[in-house]
Design an enzyme around this catalytic site. Sequence first.
Site, PDB file in Angstrom:
ATOM      1  CG  HIS A 144      -1.948  -1.055   1.234  1.00  0.00           C
ATOM      2  ND1 HIS A 144      -2.764  -1.321   0.152  1.00  0.00           N
ATOM      3  CD2 HIS A 144      -2.296  -1.948   2.202  1.00  0.00           C
ATOM      4  CE1 HIS A 144      -3.568  -2.332   0.458  1.00  0.00           C
ATOM      5  NE2 HIS A 144      -3.296  -2.734   1.690  1.00  0.00           N
ATOM      6  CB  ALA A 145       4.374   2.016   0.834  1.00  0.00           C
TER       7      ALA A 145
END
Length: 315
Positions: free
Chosen positions: A118-119
Site C-alpha cells: 500500500h505504500a
Amino acid sequence: MIPVVHHPDYVAQPRSSGPYQPSKNAWIRDLLKESGRAIEWVEPEPMPLRWIEAVHDPAYVAEVVEARVPALKERRIGFGITEPVARRAERVPGGTFLAGLLATERGFAANSAGGSHHALADTGAGYCVFNDLAIAAVRLVEEGHVRRVLVVDCDVHQGDGTAALTAGRAEIATYSIHAEKNFPARKARSTLDVGLPDGTGDDDYLEALERSLAPLLDQVRPDLILYQAGVDPFAGDRLGRLALTQHGLDERERLVARLARDRSVGLASTPGGGYGPEPREIAARHVRSILTLADSLAGFSPRTASCVEAASGRV
C-alpha cells in the site's frame, strides 16, 4: 535447504502504550526455527537509499530514515515511525531484493517480512512504510538481474501502491486478486485486477486465480515472480472479507507454485497481510505458506540464473 531471508531489524515494535508483545515477524522467525525443517537463514544488506528513492519521493524517504514522519502520515500508515521501525523499513526492501536474487538461482526463496503493497510515492499507508515489492522489482530489472518481473499479489486488499509505483514500466507487470469492496476504497490499476465479491470461498477463489493468472503469465513471460502471499483471505481474518479455509490457502500456494514451476519461473515470497488478536496464530499461517511453497517448488531450476551479488551471512 529452504532459503529464508531474515534480519534482526525485522522484529522492531511500533510505538505502543500497551505491554510488549512479540511481533508477527518475530513469531514467523521462531516458528520457522521450531518447524524442524532445514532452513538456510540469509541476512540482507541495507538497501542503498538511492534505490529506495528510485521509487519513493526523497523527502518522504528522509522523513522515515530520520524518524520524523508527520503525524498525518503516521495515521495513514497506522503506527508511529520510531528509530527501530525506520531501520526495519530500510532493511526489508533489501530482503525482498535478495530473496528475488536467490529465487532466480534456486527456484524459491522467502523473505520473512515484506509485502508492503500500500505504500505510495510520498507516504506510507495501510501498515506499509516503504513498498519493498516495487523497490525490489525496479532494482532487479535496472541492475540487469532479470528482464521482466511479475508481482503476484494474493493479499485480500488490492496492491494499489505497487501498481501505482510501477505503472508505465513495461518490464514490470502487476497482478492483484482481492476482495473488491475491501480497502483501499480507491483502487489503482494493476496490469490485471481480479476483484472478488465478499464471502468468496475456496473453489470459486481458486478457479478465478487459475483462470486469470495462467494466461497473464504466458503473456508477460516473466523471469521472476515476486509473490505477496497475504493470508488475510482466510475466513477468520479480522480485516478480510473473503472466506478461504486453511485448506484453500494451502491450495492457493500449490497453484501459484505449479504455475511458476510449469513455466520454469523462480518465485520469491513475502508474507503480506494477516490480522487478528493472536500474532502467533497469524504467523503460523505465514509459516505454513512458506513451507507449502518450498515443498511445491523443491528441486527445480528456473530458466534464469543469477549470481547473488549481495553480501549475505547466516543468522
